[in-house]
Design a protein around this motif. Sequence first.
Motif, mmCIF file in Angstrom:
data_model
loop_
_atom_site.group_PDB
_atom_site.id
_atom_site.type_symbol
_atom_site.label_atom_id
_atom_site.label_comp_id
_atom_site.label_asym_id
_atom_site.label_seq_id
_atom_site.Cartn_x
_atom_site.Cartn_y
_atom_site.Cartn_z
ATOM 1 N N SER A 19 -66.459 -21.206 -16.402
ATOM 2 C CA SER A 19 -66.576 -20.744 -15.075
ATOM 3 C C SER A 19 -66.640 -19.310 -15.448
ATOM 4 O O SER A 19 -65.999 -18.684 -15.841
ATOM 5 N N VAL A 20 -67.571 -18.571 -14.928
ATOM 6 C CA VAL A 20 -67.819 -17.181 -15.047
ATOM 7 C C VAL A 20 -68.576 -16.682 -13.738
ATOM 8 O O VAL A 20 -69.278 -17.245 -13.092
ATOM 9 N N GLN A 21 -68.317 -15.413 -13.451
ATOM 10 C CA GLN A 21 -68.906 -14.984 -12.212
ATOM 11 C C GLN A 21 -70.350 -14.318 -12.776
ATOM 12 O O GLN A 21 -70.622 -13.981 -13.855
ATOM 13 N N ALA A 22 -71.138 -14.156 -11.747
ATOM 14 C CA ALA A 22 -72.594 -13.833 -11.958
ATOM 15 C C ALA A 22 -72.512 -12.116 -12.584
ATOM 16 O O ALA A 22 -71.824 -11.488 -12.300
ATOM 17 N N GLY A 23 -73.492 -12.185 -13.835
ATOM 18 C CA GLY A 23 -73.312 -11.149 -14.502
ATOM 19 C C GLY A 23 -72.502 -11.000 -15.811
ATOM 20 O O GLY A 23 -72.833 -10.228 -16.588
ATOM 21 N N GLY A 24 -71.811 -12.126 -15.933
ATOM 22 C CA GLY A 24 -71.019 -12.349 -16.842
ATOM 23 C C GLY A 24 -71.640 -12.843 -17.981
ATOM 24 O O GLY A 24 -72.940 -13.248 -17.994
ATOM 25 N N SER A 25 -71.044 -13.122 -19.140
ATOM 26 C CA SER A 25 -71.360 -13.914 -20.263
ATOM 27 C C SER A 25 -70.566 -15.033 -20.738
ATOM 28 O O SER A 25 -69.405 -15.122 -20.610
ATOM 29 N N LEU A 26 -71.335 -15.770 -21.458
ATOM 30 C CA LEU A 26 -70.681 -17.114 -22.121
ATOM 31 C C LEU A 26 -71.221 -17.406 -23.228
ATOM 32 O O LEU A 26 -72.471 -17.059 -23.803
ATOM 33 N N GLN A 27 -70.689 -18.018 -24.418
ATOM 34 C CA GLN A 27 -71.215 -18.346 -25.791
ATOM 35 C C GLN A 27 -70.928 -19.627 -25.872
ATOM 36 O O GLN A 27 -69.684 -19.936 -25.849
ATOM 37 N N LEU A 28 -71.959 -20.631 -25.981
ATOM 38 C CA LEU A 28 -71.793 -21.985 -26.186
ATOM 39 C C LEU A 28 -71.941 -22.172 -27.738
ATOM 40 O O LEU A 28 -72.862 -21.535 -28.237
ATOM 41 N N LEU A 57 -75.513 -13.766 -16.688
ATOM 42 C CA LEU A 57 -75.581 -15.044 -16.244
ATOM 43 C C LEU A 57 -75.763 -14.854 -14.590
ATOM 44 O O LEU A 57 -75.379 -13.908 -13.882
ATOM 45 N N LYS A 58 -76.629 -16.004 -14.135
ATOM 46 C CA LYS A 58 -76.964 -15.792 -12.751
ATOM 47 C C LYS A 58 -76.354 -17.463 -12.119
ATOM 48 O O LYS A 58 -76.238 -18.415 -12.919
ATOM 49 N N ILE A 59 -76.269 -17.303 -10.960
ATOM 50 C CA ILE A 59 -75.913 -18.672 -10.181
ATOM 51 C C ILE A 59 -76.780 -19.783 -10.359
ATOM 52 O O ILE A 59 -76.180 -20.938 -10.735
ATOM 53 N N GLU A 60 -78.048 -19.460 -10.579
ATOM 54 C CA GLU A 60 -78.850 -20.661 -10.911
ATOM 55 C C GLU A 60 -78.984 -21.196 -12.232
ATOM 56 O O GLU A 60 -79.527 -22.109 -12.883
ATOM 57 N N ASP A 61 -77.988 -20.500 -13.077
ATOM 58 C CA ASP A 61 -77.889 -21.106 -14.611
ATOM 59 C C ASP A 61 -76.752 -21.973 -14.580
ATOM 60 O O ASP A 61 -76.495 -22.729 -15.486
ATOM 61 N N THR A 62 -75.915 -22.333 -13.452
ATOM 62 C CA THR A 62 -74.981 -23.226 -13.257
ATOM 63 C C THR A 62 -75.719 -24.674 -13.669
ATOM 64 O O THR A 62 -76.846 -25.187 -13.060
#
Length: 124
Positions: free
Chosen positions: A11-20, A85-90
């Motif tokens: 879980s991350v807030q909008a504007g944040g980053s994640l790496q899979l 990241l955007k909400i729609e990337d969920t």
Amino acid sequence: QVHLVESGGGSVQAGGSLQLSCVVSGSDNLNCGMGWYRQAPGKERELVMAKLGDGSTRAIDDVKDRFTIFQERATDTLYLRMNSLKIEDTAVYYCASMSVNLTTTKYACETRYWGQGTQVTVSS
């Protein structure tokens, strides 16, 4: 046979980053690419970004400037770096391995192996 194991969702807030990450084991002599799909609730699974055997990268327009796909050969790991990241990337994100389908006329490169998926949730 190829086995794919994803990790890195969360879980991350909008504007944040994640790496899979996707650890690849096994082999496929007909491999023609690796990629990441995602499936949001109530929507069809879509190809987000893929690295093909000819060196090209395929991506949907919405992520081209925000996501990066890359491989680390030494560890047989495929990554998807997601910025802004955007909400729609969920969605649930799936790692995929593609193979040449010899039964098709043009030897199509098709997704053959899937990982189990990892959840990415972006909140406001």
